[in-house]
Write a protein that holds these residues in place. Structure first.
Motif, PDB file in Angstrom:
ATOM      1  N   SER A  70       0.813  -1.220   0.000  1.00  0.00           N
ATOM      2  CA  SER A  70       0.000   0.000   0.000  1.00  0.00           C
ATOM      3  C   SER A  70       0.843   1.265   0.000  1.00  0.00           C
ATOM      4  N   TYR A  73       2.370   1.042  -4.149  1.00  0.00           N
ATOM      5  CA  TYR A  73       1.613   0.866  -5.390  1.00  0.00           C
ATOM      6  C   TYR A  73       0.261   1.556  -5.306  1.00  0.00           C
ATOM      7  N   ASP A  74      -0.392   1.662  -6.446  1.00  0.00           N
ATOM      8  CA  ASP A  74      -1.709   2.282  -6.547  1.00  0.00           C
ATOM      9  C   ASP A  74      -2.714   1.445  -5.755  1.00  0.00           C
ATOM     10  N   ASN A  75      -3.266   2.027  -4.721  1.00  0.00           N
ATOM     11  CA  ASN A  75      -4.173   1.307  -3.818  1.00  0.00           C
ATOM     12  C   ASN A  75      -5.471   0.878  -4.489  1.00  0.00           C
ATOM     13  N   ARG A  76      -5.873   1.582  -5.512  1.00  0.00           N
ATOM     14  CA  ARG A  76      -7.071   1.176  -6.254  1.00  0.00           C
ATOM     15  C   ARG A  76      -6.840  -0.185  -6.903  1.00  0.00           C
ATOM     16  N   TRP A  77      -5.676  -0.361  -7.507  1.00  0.00           N
ATOM     17  CA  TRP A  77      -5.381  -1.628  -8.171  1.00  0.00           C
ATOM     18  C   TRP A  77      -5.160  -2.751  -7.174  1.00  0.00           C
ATOM     19  N   LEU A 124      -6.289   5.140   0.957  1.00  0.00           N
ATOM     20  CA  LEU A 124      -7.147   5.935   0.071  1.00  0.00           C
ATOM     21  C   LEU A 124      -7.900   7.008   0.852  1.00  0.00           C
ATOM     22  N   ASP A 127      -5.355   9.711   1.620  1.00  0.00           N
ATOM     23  CA  ASP A 127      -4.984  10.458   0.418  1.00  0.00           C
ATOM     24  C   ASP A 127      -6.095  11.382  -0.045  1.00  0.00           C
ATOM     25  N   LYS A 189      -7.324   8.263 -10.245  1.00  0.00           N
ATOM     26  CA  LYS A 189      -5.992   8.239  -9.649  1.00  0.00           C
ATOM     27  C   LYS A 189      -5.704   9.614  -9.067  1.00  0.00           C
TER      28      LYS A 189
END
Length: 191
Positions: A70, A73-77, A124, A127, A189
């Motif tokens: 986390s 990398y992109d937390n959505r992915w 997320l 952010d 993003k």
């Protein structure tokens, strides 16, 4: 006031909905109904509880790894993969024939992402809402998790009572996990 401001954003409702699905597919379903489901397929309670403990070991690994991922990398992915794999594992479970091999595969994949959704969801929230509001926003998102857990606990019990099987509840949970995987990608993003 933090809840009022957050609830006017789509980000909050995506996080709330996906965490509702998280609770629906973990605490409310597997934690409550996995052992009796296994009993329906002839696996004694001690064996089913052992599989649940095996999931717990993989959960430890998955959660620690998720925290590390986390931050990088992109937390959505990450959430896309976590919910997607959870959904596929729940859809696979009825096909496992409740054998040692089949349940071991389920325990590994399901266990790896049981709590793994927490670090990227918290990240997320931080952010999108800022570090000073993240704990309050995540607290309300976590309320969605508990509502989802209660929904699954009741719904699976109702399914078992009305249809003499838990399988529809597990299929529904698997399907909605796939929905959560797609829903999380609706978040843009961060800049």
């Amino acid at each position: 006031s933090v809840l009022a401001a957050a609830s006017r954003t789509g980000v909050f409702w995506v996080l709330f909905a996906t965490f509702f699905i998280c609770g629906l597919s973990t605490n409310g379903l597997v934690q409550m109904h996995f052992v009796p489901l296994c009993a329906d397929f002839g696996l004694p309670a001690v064996g089913a509880a052992s599989v649940l403990a095996f999931m717990g070991l993989f959960n430890l690994v998955g959660t620690i790894a998720s925290g590390w991922l986390s931050d990088r990398y992109d937390n959505r992915w990450l959430l896309f993969w976590y919910y997607g794999l959870r959904g596929l594992s729940l859809l696979y479970l009825p096909s496992s024939d409740f054998t040692f091999y089949g349940l071991s595969l389920f325990a590994i994949f399901y266990g790896l992402d049981w709590v793994a959704t927490v670090p990227p969801t918290v990240k997320l929230a931080a952010d999108r809402f800022g570090p000073e509001k993240a704990n309050l926003v995540f607290g309300w998102v976590f309320a969605g998790h508990q509502i989802g857990a209660a929904t699954a606990a009741f719904g699976a019990g109702l399914t078992r009572s009305a249809l003499s099987t838990y399988l529809p509840a597990f299929y529904v949970a698997g399907a909605v996990c796939i929905v959560a995987a797609l829903l999380i990608l609706t978040l843009k993003k961060p800049q």
